[in-house]
Design a protein around this motif. Sequence first.
Motif, short mmCIF file in Angstrom:
data_model
loop_
_atom_site.label_atom_id
_atom_site.label_comp_id
_atom_site.label_asym_id
_atom_site.label_seq_id
_atom_site.Cartn_x
_atom_site.Cartn_y
_atom_site.Cartn_z
N ILE A 251 0.84 -1.19 0.00
CA ILE A 251 0.00 0.00 0.00
C ILE A 251 0.88 1.24 0.00
O ILE A 251 1.94 1.27 0.61
N ASP A 252 0.43 2.26 -0.73
CA ASP A 252 1.23 3.48 -0.86
C ASP A 252 0.81 4.50 0.19
O ASP A 252 -0.03 4.23 1.06
N SER A 253 1.40 5.69 0.10
CA SER A 253 1.15 6.69 1.14
C SER A 253 -0.31 7.14 1.16
O SER A 253 -0.87 7.45 2.22
N VAL A 254 -0.94 7.16 -0.02
CA VAL A 254 -2.36 7.56 -0.07
C VAL A 254 -3.22 6.50 0.60
O VAL A 254 -4.09 6.81 1.41
N ASP A 255 -2.95 5.23 0.28
CA ASP A 255 -3.69 4.14 0.93
C ASP A 255 -3.49 4.20 2.45
O ASP A 255 -4.43 3.98 3.21
N LEU B 183 -2.75 6.74 4.37
CA LEU B 183 -3.51 7.84 4.99
C LEU B 183 -5.00 7.48 5.02
O LEU B 183 -5.68 7.75 6.02
N ASN B 184 -5.50 6.87 3.96
CA ASN B 184 -6.90 6.42 3.98
C ASN B 184 -7.13 5.41 5.11
O ASN B 184 -8.19 5.39 5.72
N LEU C 299 -0.34 15.05 2.02
CA LEU C 299 0.76 14.17 1.61
C LEU C 299 1.73 14.95 0.72
O LEU C 299 1.33 15.84 -0.03
N ARG D 178 -2.75 -3.20 -7.54
CA ARG D 178 -1.95 -4.28 -6.95
C ARG D 178 -2.19 -5.62 -7.65
O ARG D 178 -1.35 -6.49 -7.64
N MET E 72 -6.05 17.29 -2.02
CA MET E 72 -5.80 16.13 -1.17
C MET E 72 -7.05 15.25 -1.08
O MET E 72 -6.98 14.03 -1.21
N LEU F 258 -7.31 11.36 -2.35
CA LEU F 258 -7.71 10.25 -1.46
C LEU F 258 -8.93 9.52 -2.04
O LEU F 258 -8.99 8.29 -2.06
N VAL G 239 -7.92 7.53 -5.38
CA VAL G 239 -7.17 6.29 -5.14
C VAL G 239 -8.10 5.24 -4.52
O VAL G 239 -8.09 4.07 -4.92
N ARG H 76 -9.14 1.61 -6.30
CA ARG H 76 -8.98 0.30 -5.65
C ARG H 76 -10.26 -0.51 -5.71
O ARG H 76 -10.22 -1.73 -5.79
N GLU I 161 7.89 6.45 -4.55
CA GLU I 161 7.43 5.65 -3.41
C GLU I 161 7.87 4.20 -3.52
O GLU I 161 7.89 3.48 -2.54
N GLN I 162 8.14 3.76 -4.75
CA GLN I 162 8.57 2.37 -4.94
C GLN I 162 10.08 2.23 -4.80
O GLN I 162 10.65 1.17 -5.07
#
Lengths: 83, 351
Positions: free
Chosen positions: A38-42, A44-45, B182, B225, B246, B250, B253, B257, B278-279
């Motif tokens: 999970i990334d930073s957005v996930d 925070l969610n 973020l 994923r 922001m 949120l 994303v 998913r 981030e990766q």
Amino acid sequence: MKSEQMREAVMKVLGRIAPEADLASIDPAGSLRDQLDIDSVDFLNFMIGLHSELGVQIPEADVAKLSSLDGCIAYLLSKSAAS
Amino acid sequence: MEAGTLVEWRIQPGGNVKRGDIVALVETEKGVIEVEIFESGVVESILASPGQKVPVGGVLATIRAEGEAPRAAPARLYISPAARRRAGELGVELSKLQGTGEAGAVTMADVERAAQKGIEAARPPIPSAEPQAAIRRAIAAAMARSKREIPHYYLAARIDMSRATGWLREENLKRPVTERLLYSVLLIKATGLALKRFPELNGFWVDGGFKPAEGIHVGVAISLRQGGLVAPAIHDVDKKGLDELMKSMLDLVSRARTGTLRSSEISDATITVSNIGEQGVEALFGVIYPPQVALVAFGKLTEQPWAENGMVGARPVVVASLSADHRASDGHRGGRFLSAVDRLLQEPEKL
């Protein structure tokens, strides 16, 4: 709230953040971000979900304490005991 | 993306709809998307049923504008604006088209077939494949087209992020979790603001020429994923504050998913931004998503030695890169664009 109930609540929120993940296979001591990809957005969610589900405030300075499942449960239990 | 499967209607014949309403869910190779309506009125007829394969641009329902008299059922040619436009481009005479959609609606596929082979009977739709295979095929088609058609050029710049990360840290200490910001939202906003001065990076290469976009709609690359990625748009990034951005991110994303993106979010991006750092990678030189003409990527935030005013210190540094279409812009302007992003990130409180 007992540890098992807290675990269920955390799993419920995680299930919303990573619906495709196999939550049963999580290593409770390992990093949630690594295990569930999970990334930073996930993440925070996830924090916002815990706040909504349990009514706890999670200050930015405490976020690192919630990096694993065990860490989440311990932190949230301590907050719930203090309130 | 050529077709999808209608999952569910959210309207009924005779019901009122207004512009922006979600009227249906369609499963596509990019997941389930919410189909929005772009005009207000009364639902006159529904032309497709749940489970039915529907081509992109095909007519799903007809809407009667308020005050407009009900349509006489037969005789009218049901064709979407996109299919009508395509027919004009291909020189296909509308009166000779045979519609294969529900109630005889002319689909985009009907127009294409008519153009290629004359007026022929439509073939049954291709059976649906595994969703992941469909996503992979869509990415393969877009990326192969990009590498085949777009003469990419690539630029990179190291940006000192100490002011941005310091400001963000202080700001977040004051905020409840529901209002936290973020780091990536700063990158997206800085990109959006910089694009105002470099419109040649924000738009589309279509029909042999560059068409600048009317708004700055940043496609945010979100890796799925289960495989593949989508880049739905955050609209009007330059006009939104960080808090609004922001919330949009949120929400976007979260819905990516769960497979509930909207059709306009899938199709409206005018440029793509990737925060692949981030990766753990330091830089990405991305493949542009056609017909867009640029992609901006930010690598991993790393602590590096940084000299300023004769002093060397450790600073958080990010590599910002630009992949751009050389038909639409040149390296000189691309370089100035990255410098503008850098300058904006040095004053995070003004973003």
